[in-house]
Design a protein around this motif. Structure first.
Motif, PDB file in Angstrom:
ATOM      1  N   PRO A   1       0.828  -1.210   0.000  1.00 47.41           N
ATOM      2  CA  PRO A   1       0.000   0.000   0.000  1.00 47.41           C
ATOM      3  C   PRO A   1       0.866   1.265   0.000  1.00 47.41           C
ATOM      4  O   PRO A   1       2.023   1.242   0.411  1.00 47.41           O
ATOM      5  N   TYR A   2       0.297   2.353  -0.451  1.00 48.61           N
ATOM      6  CA  TYR A   2       0.974   3.644  -0.513  1.00 48.61           C
ATOM      7  C   TYR A   2       0.614   4.489   0.701  1.00 48.61           C
ATOM      8  O   TYR A   2      -0.439   4.299   1.318  1.00 48.61           O
ATOM      9  N   GLU A   3       1.485   5.424   1.003  1.00 51.32           N
ATOM     10  CA  GLU A   3       1.242   6.394   2.066  1.00 51.32           C
ATOM     11  C   GLU A   3       1.913   7.691   1.652  1.00 51.32           C
ATOM     12  O   GLU A   3       3.055   7.690   1.185  1.00 51.32           O
ATOM     13  N   ASP A   4       1.203   8.817   1.793  1.00 45.49           N
ATOM     14  CA  ASP A   4       1.814  10.096   1.457  1.00 45.49           C
ATOM     15  C   ASP A   4       2.520  10.696   2.672  1.00 45.49           C
ATOM     16  O   ASP A   4       2.534  10.094   3.755  1.00 45.49           O
ATOM     17  N   GLY A   5       3.093  11.862   2.483  1.00 47.36           N
ATOM     18  CA  GLY A   5       3.847  12.527   3.546  1.00 47.36           C
ATOM     19  C   GLY A   5       2.997  12.968   4.716  1.00 47.36           C
ATOM     20  O   GLY A   5       3.523  13.323   5.778  1.00 47.36           O
ATOM     21  N   SER A   6       1.680  12.947   4.566  1.00 43.55           N
ATOM     22  CA  SER A   6       0.773  13.303   5.660  1.00 43.55           C
ATOM     23  C   SER A   6       0.222  12.070   6.356  1.00 43.55           C
ATOM     24  O   SER A   6      -0.711  12.171   7.144  1.00 43.55           O
ATOM     25  N   ALA A   7       0.772  10.912   6.042  1.00 44.14           N
ATOM     26  CA  ALA A   7       0.370   9.623   6.615  1.00 44.14           C
ATOM     27  C   ALA A   7      -1.018   9.159   6.158  1.00 44.14           C
ATOM     28  O   ALA A   7      -1.634   8.317   6.797  1.00 44.14           O
ATOM     29  N   THR A   8      -1.509   9.706   5.036  1.00 44.42           N
ATOM     30  CA  THR A   8      -2.758   9.247   4.456  1.00 44.42           C
ATOM     31  C   THR A   8      -2.483   7.927   3.740  1.00 44.42           C
ATOM     32  O   THR A   8      -1.540   7.829   2.949  1.00 44.42           O
ATOM     33  N   GLN A   9      -3.298   6.926   4.004  1.00 43.60           N
ATOM     34  CA  GLN A   9      -3.118   5.589   3.441  1.00 43.60           C
ATOM     35  C   GLN A   9      -3.861   5.462   2.109  1.00 43.60           C
ATOM     36  O   GLN A   9      -4.970   5.983   1.958  1.00 43.60           O
ATOM     37  N   TYR A  10      -3.238   4.742   1.160  1.00 40.75           N
ATOM     38  CA  TYR A  10      -3.827   4.491  -0.148  1.00 40.75           C
ATOM     39  C   TYR A  10      -3.712   3.004  -0.481  1.00 40.75           C
ATOM     40  O   TYR A  10      -2.894   2.292   0.091  1.00 40.75           O
ATOM     41  N   LEU A  11      -4.510   2.541  -1.416  1.00 44.91           N
ATOM     42  CA  LEU A  11      -4.483   1.140  -1.838  1.00 44.91           C
ATOM     43  C   LEU A  11      -3.188   0.797  -2.563  1.00 44.91           C
ATOM     44  O   LEU A  11      -2.546   1.661  -3.168  1.00 44.91           O
ATOM     45  N   ALA A  12      -2.846  -0.460  -2.551  1.00 46.06           N
ATOM     46  CA  ALA A  12      -1.715  -0.963  -3.312  1.00 46.06           C
ATOM     47  C   ALA A  12      -2.066  -1.003  -4.794  1.00 46.06           C
ATOM     48  O   ALA A  12      -3.241  -1.059  -5.170  1.00 46.06           O
ATOM     49  N   LEU A  13      -1.048  -0.980  -5.628  1.00 42.19           N
ATOM     50  CA  LEU A  13      -1.212  -1.072  -7.079  1.00 42.19           C
ATOM     51  C   LEU A  13      -0.432  -2.271  -7.598  1.00 42.19           C
ATOM     52  O   LEU A  13       0.439  -2.804  -6.906  1.00 42.19           O
ATOM     53  N   ILE A  14      -0.735  -2.665  -8.816  1.00 41.37           N
ATOM     54  CA  ILE A  14       0.121  -3.656  -9.460  1.00 41.37           C
ATOM     55  C   ILE A  14       1.512  -3.046  -9.535  1.00 41.37           C
ATOM     56  O   ILE A  14       1.674  -1.892  -9.937  1.00 41.37           O
TER      57      ILE A  14
END
Length: 136
Positions: free
Chosen positions: A42-55
């Motif tokens: 999964p992804y995370e930005d500099g503000s610690a917001t979580q995002y889904l994983a990608l291929i």
């Protein structure tokens, strides 16, 4: 980075733009479901917001007419590569079970393919998509 495998999606060129995007999205999901190891973290930005994983590797998208799409399917199956398929009939359904029924109702030679996707060793994919151009 060089990957040992390659992911290829082949989409029929005569579709409407929304259909092409829809087909490519569904087919990429099929690859991710069949090969969970190709999905990254999964992804995370500099503000610690979580995002889904990608291929986690590039997906090459090719364009083809109906005959070339059928030829690519035959090449994949001849090389023991199991592809994801999307047919024209699936545009008329509203859920996954109906999609599967629409495909099952038609013999392979009669499928009105609008897209296929597959993941295999690089050289195998290259032989399957030989002669096709990247979708433009």
């Amino acid at each position: 980075m060089q990957f040992d495998t390659k992911i290829a999606i082949v989409v029929r060129t005569d579709l409407e733009v929304w259909q092409k995007l829809n087909v490519a999205s569904f087919l990429a999901g099929g690859v991710a479901a069949a090969f969970p190891e190709c999905v990254g973290a999964p992804y995370e930005d500099g503000s610690a917001t979580q995002y889904l994983a990608l291929i986690g590797q590039p997906i090459l998208i090719y364009g083809a007419d109906r005959a070339a799409l059928s030829r690519a399917l035959d090449r994949a199956l001849a090389r023991n590569v199991r592809p994801a398929v999307y047919t024209d009939d699936m545009f008329k359904t509203t859920h996954d079970e109906a999609n599967r029924a629409a495909v099952k109702a038609v013999a392979r030679a009669d499928l009105n393919l609008v897209g296929i996707a597959m993941r295999a060793e690089r050289k195998v994919i290259d032989k399957i998509v030989d002669g096709l151009k990247f979708h433009g």
